[in-house]
Scaffold this motif. Structure first.
Motif, PDB file in Angstrom:
ATOM      1  N   GLU A  90       0.817  -1.210   0.000  1.00 19.02           N
ATOM      2  CA  GLU A  90       0.000   0.000   0.000  1.00 19.02           C
ATOM      3  C   GLU A  90       0.854   1.265   0.000  1.00 19.02           C
ATOM      4  N   TYR A  94       0.277   4.109  -2.643  1.00 19.80           N
ATOM      5  CA  TYR A  94      -0.090   5.493  -2.313  1.00 19.80           C
ATOM      6  C   TYR A  94       1.021   6.481  -2.672  1.00 19.80           C
ATOM      7  N   MET A  98      -0.550   4.687  -7.642  1.00 15.71           N
ATOM      8  CA  MET A  98      -1.918   5.126  -7.940  1.00 15.71           C
ATOM      9  C   MET A  98      -1.888   6.471  -8.667  1.00 15.71           C
ATOM     10  N   TRP A 102      -7.007   9.017  -8.938  1.00 22.30           N
ATOM     11  CA  TRP A 102      -7.399   8.001  -7.967  1.00 22.30           C
ATOM     12  C   TRP A 102      -7.172   8.525  -6.541  1.00 22.30           C
ATOM     13  N   LEU A 106      -9.933   9.305  -3.515  1.00 22.37           N
ATOM     14  CA  LEU A 106      -9.896   8.656  -2.192  1.00 22.37           C
ATOM     15  C   LEU A 106      -9.739   9.659  -1.057  1.00 22.37           C
ATOM     16  N   LYS A 115      -2.694   0.219   7.809  1.00 20.23           N
ATOM     17  CA  LYS A 115      -3.823  -0.714   7.904  1.00 20.23           C
ATOM     18  C   LYS A 115      -3.907  -1.349   9.292  1.00 20.23           C
ATOM     19  N   HIS A 170     -11.083  -4.420   1.996  1.00 18.88           N
ATOM     20  CA  HIS A 170      -9.739  -3.903   1.751  1.00 18.88           C
ATOM     21  C   HIS A 170      -9.151  -4.630   0.542  1.00 18.88           C
ATOM     22  N   THR A 171      -8.540  -3.829  -0.322  1.00 15.35           N
ATOM     23  CA  THR A 171      -8.015  -4.359  -1.579  1.00 15.35           C
ATOM     24  C   THR A 171      -6.525  -4.067  -1.703  1.00 15.35           C
TER      25      THR A 171
HETATM   26  N1  IYR Z   1      -6.291  -0.496  -2.050  1.00 17.16           N
HETATM   27  C1  IYR Z   1      -6.079   0.717  -1.312  1.00 17.16           C
HETATM   28  C2  IYR Z   1      -6.689   1.912  -1.976  1.00 17.16           C
HETATM   29  C3  IYR Z   1      -8.180   2.015  -1.997  1.00 17.16           C
HETATM   30  C4  IYR Z   1      -8.835   1.936  -3.196  1.00 17.16           C
HETATM   31  C5  IYR Z   1     -10.176   2.129  -3.275  1.00 17.16           C
HETATM   32  I1  IYR Z   1     -11.095   2.086  -5.086  1.00 17.16           I
HETATM   33  C6  IYR Z   1     -10.917   2.398  -2.099  1.00 17.16           C
HETATM   34  O1  IYR Z   1     -12.285   2.585  -2.180  1.00 17.16           O
HETATM   35  C7  IYR Z   1     -10.259   2.486  -0.894  1.00 17.16           C
HETATM   36  C8  IYR Z   1      -8.881   2.282  -0.842  1.00 17.16           C
HETATM   37  C9  IYR Z   1      -6.551   0.586   0.131  1.00 17.16           C
HETATM   38  O2  IYR Z   1      -7.254  -0.393   0.448  1.00 17.16           O
HETATM   39  O3  IYR Z   1      -6.233   1.451   0.917  1.00 17.16           O
END
Ligand code: IYR
Length: 221
Positions: A90, A94, A98, A102, A106, A115, A170-171
């Motif tokens: 991440e 960040y 990204m 984007w 966010l 996290k 969370h992605t």
């Molecule tokens: N994957 C990152 C960034 C993120 C992407 C989106 I689209 C979101 O809605 C929220 C976060 C993360 O999880 O922080």
């Protein structure tokens, strides 16, 4: 290939009043669902998590292949490892991976590379999609895997909310590190990481608005 025996559908019968009442109360319940980033470390009984996962497993799937594996991580050391690996990715995302747009999208949501919820929440669920099945080391096709696993995750989130618990989709990206950390077979790919637990007492959420019906629906009468 044996055919499934067909059995009568167990119909639900609601009179019009009951029906109207049920759609209202379900909408009201779901309108309260939010992605929460601040978790309490309060325990959740394993039996509750099990029922929630079983509910997710009721989702429809392409050719009923049910192409999903839910890994439920309670082990503190493993959560710590996963957090470190997720934060590493991440941080790189960040701070460069990204796009400007984007990051701008966010910003109002206040997400960043840290996290803490991965170690605070009593459980994290890592959902894997099975891009194919392995039956006696032979490859068998799965169909509409993303659609199917996405549906199962939707069911999962609504079951979590129904239990008075909170979650966050969370992605971490890329998230191949999860296959290694959890020792998953080659036919499985990570799909989403979902912490689950009670919200922290002081949990805050952004004051977002859901789109109105007329913004999301087009009726053809
Ligand atoms: N994957 C990152 C960034 C993120 C992407 C989106 I689209 C979101 O809605 C929220 C976060 C993360 O999880 O922080």
């Amino acid at each position: 290939m044996t055919k499934y025996p067909f059995i009568p559908y167990a119909q639900l019968h609601f009179n019009p009043e009951e029906q109207a009442e049920r759609v209202d109360s379900y909408l009201e319940l779901m309108q309260k669902r939010r992605s929460v980033r601040h978790f309490s470390d309060k325990e959740v009984p394993r039996s509750i998590i099990e029922k929630i996962i079983q509910t997710a497993g009721t989702a429809p799937s392409g050719a009923n292949k049910q192409p999903w594996t839910f890994c439920i991580i309670e082990n503190a050391e493993l959560k710590k490892q996963i957090r470190e690996m997720a934060e590493e990715e991440e941080k790189a995302s960040y701070s460069g991976r990204m796009s400007e747009e984007w990051l701008r999208d966010l910003e109002p949501l206040g997400t960043d590379w840290e996290k803490p919820f991965i170690t605070t929440a009593p459980y994290i669920i890592v959902v894997f999609k099975k891009v194919y099945d392995l039956v006696d080391s032979e490859k068998r096709n799965n169909y509409y895997v993303n659609e199917s696993v996405g549906l199962a995750c939707g069911f999962l989130l609504s079951a979590i909310h129904n239990a008075g618990l909170v979650s966050l989709t969370h992605t971490p990206s890329p998230m191949n590190f999860l296959s290694k950390a959890l020792n998953r077979p080659e036919n499985e790919r990570p799909f989403l990481l979902i912490p689950i637990g009670y919200p922290a007492e002081e949990a805050m959420v952004p004051d977002i608005k859901r789109k109105n019906l007329n913004e999301i629906a087009v009726f053809y009468s």
